[in-house]
Motif scaffolding. Structure first.
Motif, mmCIF file in Angstrom:
data_model
loop_
_atom_site.group_PDB
_atom_site.id
_atom_site.type_symbol
_atom_site.label_atom_id
_atom_site.label_comp_id
_atom_site.label_asym_id
_atom_site.label_seq_id
_atom_site.Cartn_x
_atom_site.Cartn_y
_atom_site.Cartn_z
ATOM 1 N N UNK A 215 -43.684 -68.746 102.805
ATOM 2 C CA UNK A 215 -43.061 -67.919 101.965
ATOM 3 C C UNK A 215 -41.842 -68.200 101.346
ATOM 4 N N UNK A 216 -41.465 -67.936 100.068
ATOM 5 C CA UNK A 216 -40.504 -68.157 99.373
ATOM 6 C C UNK A 216 -39.402 -67.517 99.983
ATOM 7 N N UNK A 217 -38.330 -67.767 100.267
ATOM 8 C CA UNK A 217 -37.043 -67.047 100.724
ATOM 9 C C UNK A 217 -36.773 -65.772 99.646
ATOM 10 N N UNK A 218 -36.374 -64.856 100.035
ATOM 11 C CA UNK A 218 -35.845 -63.776 99.168
ATOM 12 C C UNK A 218 -34.399 -63.829 98.985
ATOM 13 N N UNK A 219 -33.910 -64.539 97.836
ATOM 14 C CA UNK A 219 -32.439 -64.672 97.803
ATOM 15 C C UNK A 219 -31.775 -63.395 97.449
ATOM 16 N N UNK A 220 -32.518 -62.324 96.918
ATOM 17 C CA UNK A 220 -31.980 -61.217 96.779
ATOM 18 C C UNK A 220 -31.298 -60.304 98.000
ATOM 19 N N UNK A 221 -32.393 -60.457 99.095
ATOM 20 C CA UNK A 221 -32.186 -59.818 100.152
ATOM 21 C C UNK A 221 -31.229 -60.435 101.161
ATOM 22 N N UNK A 222 -31.287 -61.742 100.856
ATOM 23 C CA UNK A 222 -30.428 -62.773 101.846
ATOM 24 C C UNK A 222 -29.434 -63.693 100.653
ATOM 25 N N UNK A 223 -28.434 -63.207 100.118
ATOM 26 C CA UNK A 223 -27.687 -63.911 99.185
ATOM 27 C C UNK A 223 -26.923 -64.993 100.077
ATOM 28 N N UNK A 224 -26.648 -64.899 101.318
ATOM 29 C CA UNK A 224 -25.802 -65.947 101.841
ATOM 30 C C UNK A 224 -26.762 -67.290 102.027
#
Length: 90
Positions: free
Chosen positions: A1-10
């Motif tokens: 899966x692609x990381x969800x940078x919106x959920x995990x901005x760090x």
């Protein structure tokens, strides 16, 4: 899966500095340590951790690292910047 940078901005910040040839990884690490400590002491909220780290990265001079003295100097400056960030919000 692609990381969800919106959920995990760090996580996004980490990926952005991962291949950096400048001091960004040092800034990220030092400011994150200060931010997490402040969160654990209830001085800042959880979501402020990423904001603090991002602000420190944006304020830092993107200088190259060529020695351990450079690393230590950037680490010290990043920690001071993070501490000021926290103090201004208390």
């Amino acid at each position: 899966f692609e990381p969800d940078f919106k959920k995990f901005p760090g996580l996004k910040l980490g990926w952005e500095v991962l291949d950096s040839s400048d001091c960004s990884p040092v800034v990220l690490n030092a400011s994150n340590e200060i931010a997490v400590d402040a969160f654990l002491k209830q001085q800042i909220g959880f979501t402020e951790i990423t904001q603090l780290v991002s602000d420190c990265l944006n304020q830092s001079a993107r200088q190259p690292i060529s020695s351990i003295d450079d690393v230590l100097a950037v680490d010290r400056m990043s920690r001071q910047t993070a501490e000021i960030w926290i103090t201004e919000r208390l």
